[in-house]
Write an enzyme that holds these catalytic residues in place. Structure first.
Site, PDB file in Angstrom:
ATOM      1  N   HIS A  45       0.830  -1.204   0.000  1.00 43.20           N
ATOM      2  CA  HIS A  45       0.000   0.000   0.000  1.00 43.20           C
ATOM      3  C   HIS A  45       0.868   1.259   0.000  1.00 43.20           C
ATOM      4  CE1 HIS A  45      -3.794   2.141   1.602  1.00 43.20           C
ATOM      5  NE2 HIS A  45      -2.855   3.070   1.601  1.00 43.20           N
ATOM      6  N   GLU A  46       1.727   1.372   1.007  1.00 48.18           N
ATOM      7  CA  GLU A  46       2.460   2.620   1.219  1.00 48.18           C
ATOM      8  C   GLU A  46       3.648   2.797   0.275  1.00 48.18           C
ATOM      9  OE1 GLU A  46       1.207   4.825   2.971  1.00 48.18           O
ATOM     10  OE2 GLU A  46      -0.133   3.800   4.368  1.00 48.18           O
TER      11      GLU A  46
END
Length: 373
Positions: free
Chosen positions: A188-189
C-alpha cells in the site's frame, strides 16, 4: 495515504522510540509554529497533522466510560474549515460498504478475528527491518526516511518533500502489524504511493499538471492502494480479501456527518471490537473539527472504497503499467492523449506486477469477494 510533506525538522528513527506524550505534543507545536519568523505563515493543512492532544483526550474518553466527546486542539493557523469542506459525504457506496462489513462478520465473527494471525505483532526494530528489505528490493532505500510516532492517527502514512525529493514513512506506535499483515501495508504505502510518486517525476507532465489538464487523483490513488493491501491475502488464500478497512472508513466517514464522536463510537461497536482501534477510527474521521460533540468531520476517507470499486469495475480495460506512470486518475488514464505521453522507459514497478496474469487473477478474486461485477 500520501500527502505532500510540510517542511519540518528531520527526525531520526532513534529519537522516536518511546517518547513521552507531553513532550511530543510540545515538540509538534514547536515544529508547526515558528513564532520567531517575521513572515506571514500559510494556513496549515490539517490533513498533514494530528490534533495536539490525542493521548490526553483518549485517556479522558476511556476514564469517563466513553461518554464525553473529545475537544481537539490544533496548531495555530490551521485551516479547519477549508479542510473539512474539501470533501462532502455521500452514500453512493454505502450499501456496498455495509455488505462488505456484514459478510466479513459472517465469515470471521469480529474484526479481531479477521485480522487474527498465528504471529504476534512485530517489534519496532523488526518493522524497520521489513520496510528496509522491501525498499532494498526496489532499489530506493536512499530516498526514504522511516520514523515512528505515538501520536500518528493512521497506522502508516507516506509524505513527500518535493524540495529534497526525500519521502518519509511514519509508522504509528504501538505497532499493530504482524508478519502476515505488514506485506499488505508495504504494498500500500511503498508499492503504490511511493512508487507512483517517484514515477511522476519522470513524466513530461511533472510540475506541469495544469498544462496537460490532469485532474485530482486521490480517489484512484487510495483505491489502488487499498486493493494492493489485500493482494497478499488474495495470493495466499489465508484470508478472504475483504476490503474491510476501506469499507469501514467509508461507513465511518458517512456517519460522522450526522453523529457526535460518542454516537459514532457506539455505532461502530458492531464492526470494531477493539476499543482503542475504534477510538482511533472515530478520531480519524472526526479530525478537522474541535468540538467533536457536533456532527461533521473529515470525509476524505470515503475515497478508499469508492476508488477501489471503480478500479475493480474497469480492471479488464486498465493498463496497470501505465497507471504506474505517476499520479494518474482513472479518468486521465483513459484519455488517449495522456496514454500516448506515458513514459515507461525508466519507471519503478512493484514486484507484484512482475506477473501481470497472477495480479489480474488476484483482482478478480478481490472483486468476487467484495460483490463487484
Amino acid at each position: 495515504m500520501p500527502v505532500q510533506k510540510k517542511k519540518r525538522s528531520k527526525t531520526k528513527v532513534s529519537r522516536s522510540e518511546n517518547p513521552k506524550a507531553k513532550d511530543k505534543h510540545k515538540e509538534e507545536k514547536k515544529i508547526q509554529i515558528n513564532h520567531s519568523s517575521p513572515k506571514k505563515k500559510e494556513a496549515l493543512h490539517i490533513g498533514k497533522i494530528a490534533p495536539l492532544n490525542i493521548l490526553e483526550q483518549q485517556t479522558l474518553f476511556f476514564n469517563t466510560n466513553c461518554l464525553i466527546n473529545p475537544i481537539l486542539l490544533y496548531p495555530e493557523g490551521s485551516n479547519l474549515i477549508g479542510y473539512t469542506e474539501k470533501f462532502q459525504p455521500h452514500n453512493q457506496y454505502l450499501n456496498a460498504a455495509i455488505n462488505i462489513l456484514e459478510n466479513g462478520l459472517l465469515d470471521y465473527k469480529s474484526e479481531s478475528n479477521f485480522y487474527q494471525s498465528e504471529y504476534s505483532n512485530l517489534s519496532q526494530s523488526k518493522t524497520l527491518e521489513e520496510f528496509q528489505v522491501y525498499l532494498d528490493t526496489l532499489g530506493i532505500r536512499n530516498t526514504v526516511e522511516i520514523i515512528f510516532s505515538p501520536s500518528a492517527i493512521a497506522p502508516t502514512a507516506v509524505t513527500h518533500n518535493p524540495k529534497t525529493l526525500v519521502s518519509q514513512i511514519t509508522v504509528g506506535l504501538p505497532i499493530s502489524y504482524c508478519k502476515e499483515r505488514i506485506q499488505g501495508v508495504m504494498n500500500h504505502e511503498i508499492g503504490t504511493h511511493l512508487l507512483r510518486t517517484l514515477n511522476e517525476r519522470k513524466q513530461i507532465w511533472y510540475k506541469k499538471r495544469d498544462k496537460y489538464g490532469l485532474g485530482a487523483y486521490i480517489e484512484t490513488e487510495e483505491g489502488l492502494a487499498s486493493l494492493h493491501t489485500m493482494l497478499d491475502s488474495a495470493f495466499s488464500g489465508r484470508r478472504k480479501p475483504y476490503l474491510w478497512r476501506a469499507a469501514l472508513h467509508y461507513y465511518s466517514s458517512y456517519y460522522a456527518s450526522m453523529c457526535s464522536f460518542v454516537e459514532l463510537y457506539q455505532r461502530l461497536d458492531r464492526y470494531m471490537d477493539d476499543p482503542v482501534k475504534r477510538f482511533k477510527e472515530v478520531l480519524r474521521v472526526k479530525r478537522g473539527i474541535s468540538n467533536t460533540g457536533l456532527p461533521g468531520g473529515c470525509y476524505k476517507d470515503q475515497v478508499y472504497l469508492s476508488g477501489a470499486i471503480k478500479i475493480l469495475q474497469r480492471r479488464k480495460d486498465i493498463d496497470f503499467y501505465k497507471l504506474y506512470c505517476g499520479k494518474l486518475s482513472l479518468e486521465d488514464l483513459f484519455r488517449q492523449e495522456i496514454l500516448d505521453l506515458c513514459d515507461l522507459s525508466d519507471i519503478k514497478i512493484p514486484v507484484f506486477l512482475s506477473d501481470i496474469q497472477k495480479y489480474k487473477q488476484a483482482l478478480d478474486y478481490i472483486a468476487r469477494t467484495n460483490g463487484v461485477e
